[in-house]
Design a protein around this motif. Structure first.
Motif, PDB file in Angstrom:
ATOM      1  N   LYS A   8       0.823  -1.214   0.000  1.00  0.00           N
ATOM      2  CA  LYS A   8       0.000   0.000   0.000  1.00  0.00           C
ATOM      3  C   LYS A   8       0.856   1.262   0.000  1.00  0.00           C
ATOM      4  O   LYS A   8       0.414   2.296  -0.492  1.00  0.00           O
ATOM      5  CB  LYS A   8      -0.917   0.003   1.214  1.00  0.00           C
ATOM      6  CG  LYS A   8      -1.968  -1.076   1.159  1.00  0.00           C
ATOM      7  CD  LYS A   8      -2.919  -0.949   2.309  1.00  0.00           C
ATOM      8  CE  LYS A   8      -4.023  -1.982   2.190  1.00  0.00           C
ATOM      9  NZ  LYS A   8      -5.004  -1.850   3.271  1.00  0.00           N
ATOM     10  N   ILE A  29       3.803  -0.508   4.340  1.00  0.00           N
ATOM     11  CA  ILE A  29       2.473  -0.834   4.838  1.00  0.00           C
ATOM     12  C   ILE A  29       1.871  -1.763   3.796  1.00  0.00           C
ATOM     13  O   ILE A  29       1.853  -1.446   2.608  1.00  0.00           O
ATOM     14  CB  ILE A  29       1.622   0.439   5.007  1.00  0.00           C
ATOM     15  CG1 ILE A  29       2.264   1.350   6.051  1.00  0.00           C
ATOM     16  CG2 ILE A  29       0.198   0.076   5.404  1.00  0.00           C
ATOM     17  CD1 ILE A  29       1.601   2.696   6.174  1.00  0.00           C
ATOM     18  N   ASP A  31      -1.160  -5.028   2.739  1.00  0.00           N
ATOM     19  CA  ASP A  31      -2.523  -5.505   2.953  1.00  0.00           C
ATOM     20  C   ASP A  31      -2.545  -6.473   4.139  1.00  0.00           C
ATOM     21  O   ASP A  31      -1.609  -7.251   4.328  1.00  0.00           O
ATOM     22  CB  ASP A  31      -3.013  -6.205   1.688  1.00  0.00           C
ATOM     23  CG  ASP A  31      -4.483  -6.524   1.764  1.00  0.00           C
ATOM     24  OD1 ASP A  31      -4.796  -7.714   1.957  1.00  0.00           O
ATOM     25  OD2 ASP A  31      -5.307  -5.614   1.630  1.00  0.00           O
ATOM     26  N   LYS A  32      -3.606  -6.419   4.939  1.00  0.00           N
ATOM     27  CA  LYS A  32      -3.689  -7.278   6.132  1.00  0.00           C
ATOM     28  C   LYS A  32      -3.696  -8.766   5.804  1.00  0.00           C
ATOM     29  O   LYS A  32      -3.260  -9.584   6.593  1.00  0.00           O
ATOM     30  CB  LYS A  32      -4.943  -6.950   6.937  1.00  0.00           C
ATOM     31  CG  LYS A  32      -4.839  -5.675   7.714  1.00  0.00           C
ATOM     32  CD  LYS A  32      -6.070  -5.512   8.581  1.00  0.00           C
ATOM     33  CE  LYS A  32      -6.144  -4.128   9.171  1.00  0.00           C
ATOM     34  NZ  LYS A  32      -7.353  -3.930   9.945  1.00  0.00           N
ATOM     35  N   TYR A  76      -3.127  -1.662  11.059  1.00  0.00           N
ATOM     36  CA  TYR A  76      -2.512  -1.908   9.762  1.00  0.00           C
ATOM     37  C   TYR A  76      -1.388  -2.922   9.910  1.00  0.00           C
ATOM     38  O   TYR A  76      -0.904  -3.177  11.015  1.00  0.00           O
ATOM     39  CB  TYR A  76      -2.004  -0.615   9.113  1.00  0.00           C
ATOM     40  CG  TYR A  76      -0.906   0.103   9.872  1.00  0.00           C
ATOM     41  CD1 TYR A  76       0.434  -0.134   9.593  1.00  0.00           C
ATOM     42  CD2 TYR A  76      -1.199   1.037  10.855  1.00  0.00           C
ATOM     43  CE1 TYR A  76       1.443   0.519  10.283  1.00  0.00           C
ATOM     44  CE2 TYR A  76      -0.211   1.696  11.548  1.00  0.00           C
ATOM     45  CZ  TYR A  76       1.112   1.442  11.251  1.00  0.00           C
ATOM     46  OH  TYR A  76       2.108   2.090  11.940  1.00  0.00           O
TER      47      TYR A  76
END
Length: 97
Positions: A8, A29, A31-32, A76
């Motif tokens: 991201k 950062i 994606d979960k 996040y």
């Protein structure tokens, strides 16, 4: 998972700047739902570098208060990627103003 959906954005802090210089570690950062393998593939294909290792953790959002109302920042997932000796990502190598 698609490569462009995994990452991201970059994560830039003073502590991570020192890790980048000393240990060739870059932070993103992500994606979960992304796994370590997904992150490694995405970094290798997007930045044309060789990844040695990936560490991930979920950062919990801080509780913040404005007046009487209380809220929470979103959680996040953070990934710290270690690159092979000699490789670097130009996105982070911008000059300081």
């Amino acid at each position: 998972m698609k490569i462009h959906d995994v990452i991201k954005g970059p994560l830039i802090t003073e502590k991570l700047d020192q890790a980048r210089e000393k240990f060739r570690q870059y932070s993103f950062i992500v994606d979960k739902k992304a796994t370590k393998v997904d992150v490694a593939r995405a970094v290798e294909s997007l930045f044309k570098v060789t990844v040695e290792g990936v560490r991930t953790n979920i950062v919990r959002g801080k509780i913040k208060r404005v007046g009487k109302s209380i809220g929470q920042r979103p959680n996040y997932k953070k990934a710290v990627v270690t690159l092979k000796e000699g490789d670097k990502i130009e996105l982070f190598e911008g000059g300081t103003a």
